[in-house]
Write an enzyme that holds these catalytic residues in place. Structure first.
Site, short mmCIF file in Angstrom:
data_model
loop_
_atom_site.label_atom_id
_atom_site.label_comp_id
_atom_site.label_asym_id
_atom_site.label_seq_id
_atom_site.Cartn_x
_atom_site.Cartn_y
_atom_site.Cartn_z
N VAL A 21 7.65 4.16 -2.20
CA VAL A 21 6.69 3.44 -3.03
C VAL A 21 6.29 4.29 -4.23
O VAL A 21 5.42 3.92 -5.00
CB VAL A 21 5.40 3.03 -2.28
CG1 VAL A 21 5.64 1.86 -1.37
CG2 VAL A 21 4.81 4.18 -1.50
N SER B 79 0.83 -1.20 0.00
CA SER B 79 0.00 0.00 0.00
C SER B 79 0.86 1.24 0.00
O SER B 79 2.07 1.18 0.26
CB SER B 79 -0.93 0.00 1.20
OG SER B 79 -0.25 0.53 2.32
N LYS B 80 0.23 2.35 -0.30
CA LYS B 80 0.97 3.60 -0.37
C LYS B 80 1.59 3.96 0.99
O LYS B 80 2.58 4.66 1.06
CB LYS B 80 0.06 4.73 -0.84
CG LYS B 80 -0.43 4.47 -2.26
CD LYS B 80 -1.13 5.67 -2.86
CE LYS B 80 -1.51 5.33 -4.30
NZ LYS B 80 -2.10 6.45 -5.02
N ARG B 81 0.98 3.48 2.04
CA ARG B 81 1.52 3.82 3.36
C ARG B 81 2.68 2.93 3.80
O ARG B 81 3.43 3.28 4.70
CB ARG B 81 0.39 3.72 4.41
CG ARG B 81 -0.52 4.93 4.41
CD ARG B 81 -1.67 4.71 5.37
NE ARG B 81 -2.39 3.48 5.03
CZ ARG B 81 -3.37 3.43 4.12
NH1 ARG B 81 -3.74 4.51 3.49
NH2 ARG B 81 -3.96 2.29 3.86
N ASP B 82 2.83 1.77 3.17
CA ASP B 82 3.89 0.84 3.59
C ASP B 82 5.27 1.46 3.52
O ASP B 82 6.13 1.19 4.35
CB ASP B 82 3.89 -0.42 2.71
CG ASP B 82 2.70 -1.30 3.05
OD1 ASP B 82 2.21 -1.21 4.19
OD2 ASP B 82 2.26 -2.06 2.17
#
Ligand code: GLU
Length: 510
Positions: free
Chosen positions: A276, A265-268
């Site tokens: 990312v 995910s974009k938050r990872d």
């Protein structure tokens, strides 16, 4: 006749493109080039709610940085311009109406409040609400209302949408170039909105199908998250009578988190400390996210890494130029299962590209770094430094720490290293070494190497203690390239100076 290969990358400008999106663009591009076809960039901006300023410019810049060249698109133009859907809005209504006419779609007048109430009511019964064949006949739609009533509502300015009339209980048989045959029963699907009077815009599904048709797209290569939409898309092609030219579809596997569990995910990135996004992103409200470019990755390394996230060449080869990727890429070798993203692998690729770059190219990138640190450095010296140090660097930003001692004498001497190597006889070794270096015919590494070794051997001096004391005097710590190469780069004067200084500071009484 073989159909000309025409593919499109069709991002929605809802934020920065993340690496999954770049991979989709890359595979489309490789496929187009492999088959001598066209790569089209179409901006799907019909969802005004989710539009983010700056996102389109970001997408264009990211593709450019990656070396993915667009043949037709928002900036390039082309025979099917415009390529931004918001500029094509006049096109879509006609097609939505055509579907109403042919009985494949209908008007729906429910207000958001009515729909919310209906949803709440259904959920209160413990069921999930779906706008589908079970409810559409009972709602405020042109399926129930008379033609006159429909006309009247439209004329008086009621808001309406056009929904697709999903057939009931039909098996749709589809073909995916990666997954093979896929079948889905339409009873599990709802009646998607195709067009909204409120903003006079189509939704993704309608605009996407109409444009793929008009732009003569031959293959749709996109993320797996679109697979559930495929039955609707097939049925739209049928409803329009465009089945003969329907594109082939290929749905790419998900990118998974480094743990292998769940979608990346974009938050990872922020959580796990890796980018990312291809480029740094600053959101309209000032939030920033890391980018591969600004974090010091070479675009070739980034592309190489992405290419192998979901595709494999069937050989052991890991390093690919764009040209080699174009020559070898095929959808048959794209895997069905998710591809685990490994940040260390991204670094590994960068290091591989670093090691293979020419000294001249790296010097070009090194010079501004030296300048930023306030030192003078000739191009020739920069080339020598990067040549000696590149095998130890992963990023350009590693270079300064790996090379600062080429410019300045140590200001202190590492205590641990001192303890290990500074012995009573060390000052004598260094004083003699200084003489040897002073007398060398030529200050070139091989000449110094020979002179110093001959001197040690002639006197029976142990190499380890001498060479480590030498390093301590020149660098101050136990790091750096070979001593002779290092001395050659800093020159005779500076080498002698540093040894003299170490003697003064570390053995003042000698
Ligand atoms: N606009 C869609 C997206 O943002 C495109 C999906 C497709 O390629 O059909 O992913």
């Amino acid at each position: 006749m073989e159909r000309r290969v025409r593919v499109r990358f069709a991002p929605s400008p809802t934020g920065p493109l993340h690496i999954g999106g770049v991979r989709t663009a890359l595979y489309n591009y490789l496929f187009a080039r492999r088959h001598g076809g066209d790569f089209i960039l179409r901006i799907e901006d019909t969802d005004s709610q989710r539009f983010v300023p700056g996102a389109e410019a970001y997408i264009t810049e990211a593709l450019k940085w990656c070396g993915i060249e667009v043949d037709e698109g928002v900036a390039e133009g082309g025979p099917h311009a415009p390529y931004r859907q918001s500029e094509r809005r006049e096109i879509y209504l006609k097609y939505a109406l055509q579907l109403v006419e042919s009985g494949n779609a209908y008007y729906a007048f429910d207000t958001p409040e009515e729909l919310n109430a209906l949803r709440a009511e259904t959920e209160a019964r413990g069921e999930t609400f779906s706008y589908n064949y079970q409810v559409r006949e009972r709602l405020a739609t042109s399926l129930r209302l008379s033609a006159a009533e429909v006309e009247e509502r439209i004329a008086r300015g009621d808001q309406w949408v056009i929904r697709f009339k999903m057939p009931e209980g039909e098996e749709v048989h589809m073909r995916d170039l990666i997954r093979g045959e896929v079948t889905m029963n339409t009873s599990t699907l709802d009646d998607k909105v195709l067009y909204k009077s409120a903003d006079r815009l189509p939704t993704y599904h309608l605009a996407n199908i109409v444009d793929d048709h008009l732009m003569e797209i031959s293959h749709v290569i996109r993320g797996e998250e679109w697979l559930p939409s495929l039955p609707l898309h097939y049925l739209l092609y049928r409803a329009f009578g465009w089945e003969q030219t329907r594109p082939e579809f290929a749905h790419l596997p998900l990118l998974l988190k480094p743990t292998g569990k769940g979608k990346l995910s974009k938050r990872d990135g922020d959580k796990m400390g890796f980018p990312v996004f291809p480029l740094r992103w600053v959101s309209p409200d000032g939030e920033t996210a890391h980018g591969y470019r600004e974090d010091g990755y070479f675009p070739e390394a980034f592309i190489n890494m992405l290419a192998l996230l979901g595709w494999n060449p069937g050989t052991e080869q890991e390093l690919f130029s764009m040209q080699e990727l174009i020559e070898q890429f095929s959808l048959e070798r794209v895997s069905k299962s998710g591809a685990r993203f490994q940040p260390e692998k991204a670094q590994w690729f960068n290091a591989q590209y670093m090691h293979r770059k020419s000294d001249a190219e790296l010097a070009e990138l090194y010079l501004p770094i030296a300048e930023a640190h306030g030192v003078e450095c000739s191009r020739q010296k920069a080339e020598r430094i990067v040549g000696l140090m590149k095998s130890r660097a992963t990023f350009m930003s590693d270079f300064w720490e790996l090379s600062d001692y080429f410019f300045a004498a140590p200001t202190e001497y590492d205590a641990k290293y001192m303890k290990k190597w500074w012995k009573p006889e060390t000052p004598r070794y260094l004083a003699e070494l200084k003489q040897v270096l002073a007398g060398a015919d030529d200050f070139q590494a091989p000449v110094l190497d020979r002179a110093v070794n001959e001197w040690m051997d002639a006197n029976g001096y142990p190499h380890g203690p001498v060479m480590n004391a030498f390093r301590l005097a020149i660098v101050g710590v136990g790091k750096g390239p070979g001593m002779f190469e290092l001395c050659e780069v800093i020159g005779r004067e500076e080498s002698l100076e540093r040894i003299g200084r170490a003697l003064r500071e570390l053995a003042p009484e000698a």
